[in-house]
Motif scaffolding. Sequence first.
Motif, PDB file in Angstrom:
ATOM      1  N   ASP A  74      52.157 -97.054  26.885  1.00 33.72           N
ATOM      2  CA  ASP A  74      52.726 -97.873  25.857  1.00 33.72           C
ATOM      3  C   ASP A  74      51.936 -99.315  25.761  1.00 33.72           C
ATOM      4  O   ASP A  74      51.926 -99.979  24.560  1.00 33.72           O
ATOM      5  CB  ASP A  74      54.295 -98.309  25.841  1.00 33.72           C
ATOM      6  CG  ASP A  74      55.145 -97.158  25.777  1.00 33.72           C
ATOM      7  OD1 ASP A  74      54.562 -96.072  24.961  1.00 33.72           O
ATOM      8  OD2 ASP A  74      55.971 -97.034  26.265  1.00 33.72           O
ATOM      9  N   LEU A  75      51.303 -99.747  26.795  1.00 28.85           N
ATOM     10  CA  LEU A  75      50.430-100.916  26.699  1.00 28.85           C
ATOM     11  C   LEU A  75      49.210-100.937  26.398  1.00 28.85           C
ATOM     12  O   LEU A  75      48.290-101.905  25.915  1.00 28.85           O
ATOM     13  CB  LEU A  75      50.703-101.704  28.275  1.00 28.85           C
ATOM     14  CG  LEU A  75      51.749-102.025  28.544  1.00 28.85           C
ATOM     15  CD1 LEU A  75      51.922-102.624  30.089  1.00 28.85           C
ATOM     16  CD2 LEU A  75      52.615-103.099  27.910  1.00 28.85           C
ATOM     17  N   GLU A  76      48.475 -99.441  26.010  1.00 26.46           N
ATOM     18  CA  GLU A  76      47.199 -99.303  25.896  1.00 26.46           C
ATOM     19  C   GLU A  76      46.540 -99.911  24.546  1.00 26.46           C
ATOM     20  O   GLU A  76      45.877-100.610  24.301  1.00 26.46           O
ATOM     21  CB  GLU A  76      47.055 -98.068  25.728  1.00 26.46           C
ATOM     22  CG  GLU A  76      46.849 -97.209  27.283  1.00 26.46           C
ATOM     23  CD  GLU A  76      46.514 -95.779  27.246  1.00 26.46           C
ATOM     24  OE1 GLU A  76      46.033 -95.235  26.169  1.00 26.46           O
ATOM     25  OE2 GLU A  76      47.056 -95.306  28.497  1.00 26.46           O
ATOM     26  N   PRO A  77      47.810-100.118  23.446  1.00 31.80           N
ATOM     27  CA  PRO A  77      47.210-100.649  22.090  1.00 31.80           C
ATOM     28  C   PRO A  77      47.221-102.160  22.285  1.00 31.80           C
ATOM     29  O   PRO A  77      46.286-102.921  21.798  1.00 31.80           O
ATOM     30  CB  PRO A  77      48.510-100.502  21.348  1.00 31.80           C
ATOM     31  CG  PRO A  77      49.108 -99.180  21.811  1.00 31.80           C
ATOM     32  CD  PRO A  77      48.984 -99.601  23.160  1.00 31.80           C
ATOM     33  N   TYR A  78      47.545-102.957  23.535  1.00 28.79           N
ATOM     34  CA  TYR A  78      47.482-104.412  23.546  1.00 28.79           C
ATOM     35  C   TYR A  78      46.529-104.608  24.876  1.00 28.79           C
ATOM     36  O   TYR A  78      45.884-105.965  24.478  1.00 28.79           O
ATOM     37  CB  TYR A  78      48.941-104.873  23.972  1.00 28.79           C
ATOM     38  CG  TYR A  78      49.879-104.333  23.286  1.00 28.79           C
ATOM     39  CD1 TYR A  78      50.107-105.028  21.978  1.00 28.79           C
ATOM     40  CD2 TYR A  78      50.885-103.302  23.679  1.00 28.79           C
ATOM     41  CE1 TYR A  78      51.138-104.424  20.972  1.00 28.79           C
ATOM     42  CE2 TYR A  78      51.836-102.959  22.940  1.00 28.79           C
ATOM     43  CZ  TYR A  78      52.086-103.597  21.563  1.00 28.79           C
ATOM     44  OH  TYR A  78      52.986-102.970  20.774  1.00 28.79           O
ATOM     45  N   ILE A  79      46.289-103.596  25.621  1.00 30.07           N
ATOM     46  CA  ILE A  79      45.362-103.988  26.816  1.00 30.07           C
ATOM     47  C   ILE A  79      44.164-103.267  26.859  1.00 30.07           C
ATOM     48  O   ILE A  79      43.087-103.857  27.094  1.00 30.07           O
ATOM     49  CB  ILE A  79      46.145-103.867  28.049  1.00 30.07           C
ATOM     50  CG1 ILE A  79      47.332-104.731  28.290  1.00 30.07           C
ATOM     51  CG2 ILE A  79      45.260-104.065  29.316  1.00 30.07           C
ATOM     52  CD1 ILE A  79      48.241-104.675  29.403  1.00 30.07           C
ATOM     53  N   GLY A  80      44.224-101.957  26.347  1.00 33.91           N
ATOM     54  CA  GLY A  80      43.001-101.044  26.456  1.00 33.91           C
ATOM     55  C   GLY A  80      43.407 -99.785  27.147  1.00 33.91           C
ATOM     56  O   GLY A  80      44.413 -99.272  26.995  1.00 33.91           O
ATOM     57  N   SER A  81      42.056 -99.127  27.688  1.00 33.95           N
ATOM     58  CA  SER A  81      42.416 -97.762  28.302  1.00 33.95           C
ATOM     59  C   SER A  81      43.483 -97.898  29.371  1.00 33.95           C
ATOM     60  O   SER A  81      43.813 -98.965  29.977  1.00 33.95           O
ATOM     61  CB  SER A  81      40.972 -97.409  28.810  1.00 33.95           C
ATOM     62  OG  SER A  81      40.775 -98.248  29.583  1.00 33.95           O
ATOM     63  N   SER A  82      43.715 -96.536  29.555  1.00 37.67           N
ATOM     64  CA  SER A  82      44.929 -96.215  30.753  1.00 37.67           C
ATOM     65  C   SER A  82      44.409 -96.855  32.048  1.00 37.67           C
ATOM     66  O   SER A  82      45.249 -97.719  32.881  1.00 37.67           O
ATOM     67  CB  SER A  82      45.301 -94.816  30.979  1.00 37.67           C
ATOM     68  OG  SER A  82      44.185 -94.305  31.403  1.00 37.67           O
ATOM     69  N   GLY A  83      43.100 -96.870  32.406  1.00 39.40           N
ATOM     70  CA  GLY A  83      42.411 -97.498  33.607  1.00 39.40           C
ATOM     71  C   GLY A  83      42.644 -99.101  33.346  1.00 39.40           C
ATOM     72  O   GLY A  83      42.769 -99.744  34.514  1.00 39.40           O
ATOM     73  N   ARG A  84      42.526 -99.633  32.269  1.00 43.85           N
ATOM     74  CA  ARG A  84      42.418-100.998  32.125  1.00 43.85           C
ATOM     75  C   ARG A  84      44.015-101.485  32.363  1.00 43.85           C
ATOM     76  O   ARG A  84      44.145-102.727  33.124  1.00 43.85           O
ATOM     77  CB  ARG A  84      41.869-101.585  30.861  1.00 43.85           C
ATOM     78  CG  ARG A  84      41.729-103.217  30.753  1.00 43.85           C
ATOM     79  CD  ARG A  84      40.900-103.460  29.855  1.00 43.85           C
ATOM     80  NE  ARG A  84      39.491-103.260  29.921  1.00 43.85           N
ATOM     81  CZ  ARG A  84      38.673-103.232  29.246  1.00 43.85           C
ATOM     82  NH1 ARG A  84      38.896-103.359  27.784  1.00 43.85           N
ATOM     83  NH2 ARG A  84      37.383-102.929  29.472  1.00 43.85           N
ATOM     84  N   VAL A  85      44.810-100.935  31.828  1.00 41.33           N
ATOM     85  CA  VAL A  85      46.238-101.063  31.876  1.00 41.33           C
ATOM     86  C   VAL A  85      46.770-101.109  33.430  1.00 41.33           C
ATOM     87  O   VAL A  85      47.204-102.024  33.852  1.00 41.33           O
ATOM     88  CB  VAL A  85      46.957-100.381  31.110  1.00 41.33           C
ATOM     89  CG1 VAL A  85      48.592-100.267  31.478  1.00 41.33           C
ATOM     90  CG2 VAL A  85      46.893-100.468  29.774  1.00 41.33           C
ATOM     91  N   SER A  86      46.121-100.321  34.138  1.00 47.97           N
ATOM     92  CA  SER A  86      46.406 -99.994  35.567  1.00 47.97           C
ATOM     93  C   SER A  86      45.897-101.258  36.364  1.00 47.97           C
ATOM     94  O   SER A  86      46.589-101.853  37.323  1.00 47.97           O
ATOM     95  CB  SER A  86      45.908 -98.693  36.217  1.00 47.97           C
ATOM     96  OG  SER A  86      46.084 -98.566  37.370  1.00 47.97           O
TER      97      SER A  86
END
Length: 118
Positions: A74-86
Amino acid sequence: MNIKPIRNDDDLRAAFKRLEPIFQAQEGTPEADEMEILVTLIEAYEHKHFPVGPADPVDAIKFRMEQQGLTPKDLEPYIGSSGRVSEVLSRKRRLSLQMVKRLHTGLHIPYESLLAAA
């Protein structure tokens, strides 16, 4: 009513001890007045001696996730790709200014928490 300033931790404990039996006092009673004064004194003492700064950015994000039942996806629209969120959630990547703006606008996380030094 015998109220004294709170000057140290012993005074603070005594104020809490007195506050406990009158905390639910009916409005308009002398006990309610005493309760309001004690709460004000306690808050002033705690604010001066135990200041609470803004939350760490990652802690603020995780707190909002918990509040709203969000997943990292759910954070991907705010932070970016799943790797970046992680990377952000594991503190391997700092938030960019763009991420901060999107998290603030989209999830209403205060700027002061998102910009706090981790």
